[in-house]
Design a protein around this motif. Structure first.
Motif, PDB file in Angstrom:
ATOM      1  N   LEU A  19       0.539   6.545  -7.054  1.00  0.00           N
ATOM      2  CA  LEU A  19      -0.469   7.322  -7.210  1.00  0.00           C
ATOM      3  C   LEU A  19      -0.874   8.765  -6.203  1.00  0.00           C
TER       4      LEU A  19
ATOM      5  N   VAL B  49      -7.304   0.383  -9.402  1.00  0.00           N
ATOM      6  CA  VAL B  49      -5.663  -0.253  -9.496  1.00  0.00           C
ATOM      7  C   VAL B  49      -6.310  -1.926  -9.208  1.00  0.00           C
TER       8      VAL B  49
ATOM      9  N   ALA C 150      -7.002   7.319  -7.260  1.00  0.00           N
ATOM     10  CA  ALA C 150      -7.634   6.442  -8.573  1.00  0.00           C
ATOM     11  C   ALA C 150      -8.257   6.981  -9.002  1.00  0.00           C
TER      12      ALA C 150
ATOM     13  N   ALA D 297      -0.451  -5.701  -6.863  1.00  0.00           N
ATOM     14  CA  ALA D 297      -1.001  -4.274  -7.319  1.00  0.00           C
ATOM     15  C   ALA D 297      -0.642  -3.598  -8.340  1.00  0.00           C
ATOM     16  N   ARG D 298      -1.285  -3.501  -9.577  1.00  0.00           N
ATOM     17  CA  ARG D 298      -0.442  -2.280 -10.235  1.00  0.00           C
ATOM     18  C   ARG D 298      -1.737  -1.782 -10.736  1.00  0.00           C
ATOM     19  N   LEU D 299      -1.928  -0.648 -11.607  1.00  0.00           N
ATOM     20  CA  LEU D 299      -2.533   0.482 -11.751  1.00  0.00           C
ATOM     21  C   LEU D 299      -2.643   0.931 -13.143  1.00  0.00           C
TER      22      LEU D 299
ATOM     23  N   ILE E 100       1.692   2.303  -3.267  1.00  0.00           N
ATOM     24  CA  ILE E 100       0.420   2.472  -4.263  1.00  0.00           C
ATOM     25  C   ILE E 100      -0.109   3.052  -4.060  1.00  0.00           C
TER      26      ILE E 100
ATOM     27  N   CYS F 171       0.836  -1.212   0.352  1.00  0.00           N
ATOM     28  CA  CYS F 171       0.072   0.200  -0.071  1.00  0.00           C
ATOM     29  C   CYS F 171       1.194   1.056  -0.190  1.00  0.00           C
TER      30      CYS F 171
END
Length: 110
Positions: free
Chosen positions: A25, A86, A79, A94-96, A21, A18
């Motif tokens: 972001l 996500v 996001a 985890a990928r965006l 991530i 997290c």
């Protein structure tokens, strides 16, 4: 099943990163272009948008001062604001993705 052969995100106790991530972001939000004549975006502005204390924005990126990762709803708000989703990938974590790229795929049927 030989779990030792599974990718890292599938290993027992694995959780999405997290901090990474949130950092990605937040960095994307800060890098967004601003109208001519306006100052570049700042972490303080991001904190105001989210309604949190400014130090939370940076602490969520680094995990400093024992701060927990950003609450999931703030990750989702950011996001959404960036037009991203996500995705939790069992191979890579985890990928965006940009929303249209995922939206073009049909949803998985249950």
């Amino acid at each position: 099943m030989d779990t030792a052969a599974l990718p890292a995100p599938c290993q027992h106790g694995a959780v999405p990163d997290c901090y990474a991530i949130w950092k990605q972001l937040a960095d994307l939000w800060l890098a967004q272009p601003v109208p001519e004549g306006e100052e570049p975006r700042t972490s303080r502005q991001l904190a105001l948008v989210l309604g949190v204390a400014p130090q939370n924005v940076s602490q969520w990126k680094t995990g400093s001062a024992g701060k927990a990762a950003a609450p999931w709803h703030y990750v989702m708000i950011l996001a959404l604001d960036l037009g991203l989703v996500v995705v939790l990938d069992p191979r890579e974590g985890a990928r965006l993705y940009r929303m249209p790229e995922v939206a073009a795929e049909p949803p998985v049927q249950e």
